[in-house]
Design an enzyme around this catalytic site. Sequence first.
Site, PDB file in Angstrom:
ATOM      1  N   HIS A   1      15.507  -2.136  18.163  1.00 35.62           N
ATOM      2  CA  HIS A   1      15.658  -2.965  19.290  1.00 35.62           C
ATOM      3  C   HIS A   1      14.788  -2.562  20.653  1.00 35.62           C
ATOM      4  O   HIS A   1      14.382  -3.444  21.323  1.00 35.62           O
ATOM      5  CB  HIS A   1      17.297  -2.703  19.789  1.00 35.62           C
ATOM      6  CG  HIS A   1      18.129  -3.907  19.316  1.00 35.62           C
ATOM      7  ND1 HIS A   1      19.423  -3.587  19.229  1.00 35.62           N
ATOM      8  CD2 HIS A   1      17.813  -5.023  19.244  1.00 35.62           C
ATOM      9  CE1 HIS A   1      19.891  -4.759  18.791  1.00 35.62           C
ATOM     10  NE2 HIS A   1      18.980  -5.619  18.822  1.00 35.62           N
TER      11      HIS A   1
ATOM     12  N   GLU B   1      -8.297   6.443  -3.632  1.00 34.17           N
ATOM     13  CA  GLU B   1      -7.980   7.314  -2.531  1.00 34.17           C
ATOM     14  C   GLU B   1      -8.491   8.745  -2.674  1.00 34.17           C
ATOM     15  O   GLU B   1      -8.122   9.687  -1.984  1.00 34.17           O
ATOM     16  CB  GLU B   1      -6.646   7.243  -1.854  1.00 34.17           C
ATOM     17  CG  GLU B   1      -5.435   7.147  -2.517  1.00 34.17           C
ATOM     18  CD  GLU B   1      -4.211   6.771  -1.923  1.00 34.17           C
ATOM     19  OE1 GLU B   1      -4.151   6.598  -0.709  1.00 34.17           O
ATOM     20  OE2 GLU B   1      -3.282   6.558  -2.676  1.00 34.17           O
TER      21      GLU B   1
ATOM     22  N   ASP C   1      -6.417   8.688   3.157  1.00 30.00           N
ATOM     23  CA  ASP C   1      -6.508   9.687   1.946  1.00 30.00           C
ATOM     24  C   ASP C   1      -7.935   9.894   1.816  1.00 30.00           C
ATOM     25  O   ASP C   1      -8.096  11.132   1.603  1.00 30.00           O
ATOM     26  CB  ASP C   1      -5.376   9.382   0.976  1.00 30.00           C
ATOM     27  CG  ASP C   1      -4.098   9.755   1.291  1.00 30.00           C
ATOM     28  OD1 ASP C   1      -3.682  10.920   2.080  1.00 30.00           O
ATOM     29  OD2 ASP C   1      -3.004   9.061   1.009  1.00 30.00           O
TER      30      ASP C   1
ATOM     31  N   CYS D   1      -7.245  -1.038   2.467  1.00 30.83           N
ATOM     32  CA  CYS D   1      -5.818  -1.094   3.274  1.00 30.83           C
ATOM     33  C   CYS D   1      -5.501   0.170   3.969  1.00 30.83           C
ATOM     34  O   CYS D   1      -4.635   0.178   4.555  1.00 30.83           O
ATOM     35  CB  CYS D   1      -4.851  -1.268   2.086  1.00 30.83           C
ATOM     36  SG  CYS D   1      -4.578  -0.052   1.103  1.00 30.83           S
TER      37      CYS D   1
HETATM   38  C1  PEP Z   1      -4.208   5.313   2.701  1.00 25.62           C
HETATM   39  O1  PEP Z   1      -4.208   6.463   2.243  1.00 25.62           O
HETATM   40  O2  PEP Z   1      -5.478   5.004   3.446  1.00 25.62           O
HETATM   41  C2  PEP Z   1      -3.084   4.381   2.674  1.00 25.62           C
HETATM   42  C3  PEP Z   1      -3.094   3.156   2.830  1.00 25.62           C
HETATM   43  O3  PEP Z   1      -1.982   4.805   2.041  1.00 25.62           O
HETATM   44  P1  PEP Z   1      -0.861   5.859   2.923  1.00 25.62           P
HETATM   45  O4  PEP Z   1      -1.468   5.857   4.535  1.00 25.62           O
HETATM   46  O5  PEP Z   1       0.529   5.312   2.930  1.00 25.62           O
HETATM   47  O6  PEP Z   1      -1.162   7.064   2.361  1.00 25.62           O
HETATM   48 MG    MG Z   2      -2.675   7.019   0.831  1.00 24.02          MG
END
Ligand code: PEP
Ligand code: MG
Length: 586
Positions: free
Chosen positions: A197, A438, A462, A509
Amino acid sequence: MPKKRENIILKGIGVSSGIAIGRAHLIERGRVEVEERPIKKGQVEKEVTRFRRAVEQSKLQLQRVKEKLLKESAKEHVYIIDAHLLILEDKMLIDDTIKNIRERLIGAEGALKRHMHNLSMIFDRIEDEYLRARKSDIEQIGERILRNLVGKKHDGLSHIKEKVIIVAHDLTPSDTAQMKKDKILGFVTDIGGRTSHTSIVARSLEIPAVVGLDNVTQQIMPGDIIVLDGMTGVVIINPPKSVFKAYLERSQNYQYFEEELLRFKKLPAVTKDGHSVRLAGNIELPEEIPSLSEHGAEGIGLYRTEFLYMGKRLPVEEDHFETYRKLAEGVAPYSATIRTLDMGGDKMVSHIEWAEEINPAMGLRAIRFSLKEVELFQTQLRGILRASAYGKLKIMFPMISGMQELRQAKGILEEVRKELDSKGIAYDREMEVGIMMEIPSAAAIADILAREVDFFSIGTNDLIQYSLAIDRVNEHVAYLYEPLHPAIIRIIKGIVDSAHAAGIKVSMCGEMAGEPAYVPILLGLELDELSMNAPVIPWVKKIVRAMSASEAKKLLRDVMAFSTATEIEGRVREHMAELFPDEFVR
Ligand code: PEP
Ligand code: MG
């Protein structure tokens, strides 16, 4: 006296866009700690009266907030205060607490705490995530009554006379509803998410806010100057002059900037010379799906599933299935990439027993945990496969370090498929299976791994941590966390080249994908998809459309000849400042 820290950059969840620049004002919102106090029979009525008084006092306080809001014509937020007032009328809250006092012979504070604890367990069992998230409203009411019981003042915001940025562990929706835009420039908190909220109110009041910063209250000191960007989720403590100036200019044109950006949401993310890149969103709750289309996302590039495990019991197959089905249906005609559990490291859940690990980031986390707790893994895989019959889902394994792990994970997936086949349960037989890139060892054998997966997704958060040996949550080495380190650029390039040679696609990502200044480098690296916090998508799209892939490749070639991250960052910023003088500084 601790040394004044400068240019500390933190990244949280941008929940209400806008730029705020100002002095930090820390407010205390710690939990009220109370002990269970035994009482004698003769004290029971006194404790019951104390409790009833504290409830009445809480009602009066909220009534006052409500009147104020009505006077200030902030009527649209009154419903939240009404909801909190209703909780105060709740028969169960009153009767249960009084019953605890009478039957357990304990003081009012302990009796209320017990009731709150039981309620919290009930909430954790609720299937609907939105409703489950309402637990915080109830907890905030409990805390208010407790404060009144122990005579601790609710550190309100109405006395604030100067323009400041609020820094707090957490804020209640009524705190936010009372914020005046001319005094409160913005706020940052340790905890919180997009659908709380507090965040909803911040968006409707147009108060820039970043939440979920973990320990921002420990990093910021009273009087520090902070810049917060509610779109990208970036918070900078004591920025250098040039950064300060750039943000100041951007904040002055913000409304125009934001409106202009939204014009891009429906346009394709294609460069001037016809190279397209898919822009997707990273989300953690199905409730965030509308934010994807609002910002022109083409599906979900990373769905983190850890949230499902945060309740007080482990998710069952139906929890998984229902959640992923909502995603599959909600993002159609696009796809959603579901990442299997990435627990461990800095992400922990209280009800899974974890062995003490000296170095949890390198311990039993993510796919390693799933391969050890096979049943838990199979439950999740069954949920994903079943939901894949309702739309386009992709599955992704986190923290793969080598081929053996990949084959093991795929082997378990295959067993689950066979089990569903034997029961005649439908699923998408063509569902793509990919891995997060990663860990440096995986990057080094990307060409080998590419033969056995359908896609890669580069998790830069990571990948940078492990490649540069920088603990991503350690503020002492945060200055070394450099996404544009030449090593990182080379590693990413190696991954993309191997993937493309094998004919598979590569997404990114990690947070790096949502950094507008890095778009030319990411285009130059030829990533096929960038997945980020949805509100940043229109900005990234605008940059993609203003560039050509050939100029991006040239810039990449130039910077790959440099030896340090500082030189690369300098060149990239210079390039962006030339192209977009209103949005970037050199
Ligand atoms: C990452 O490691 O870039 C990732 C997207 O995963 P998380 O941040 O959840 O470890
Ligand atoms: Mg990660």
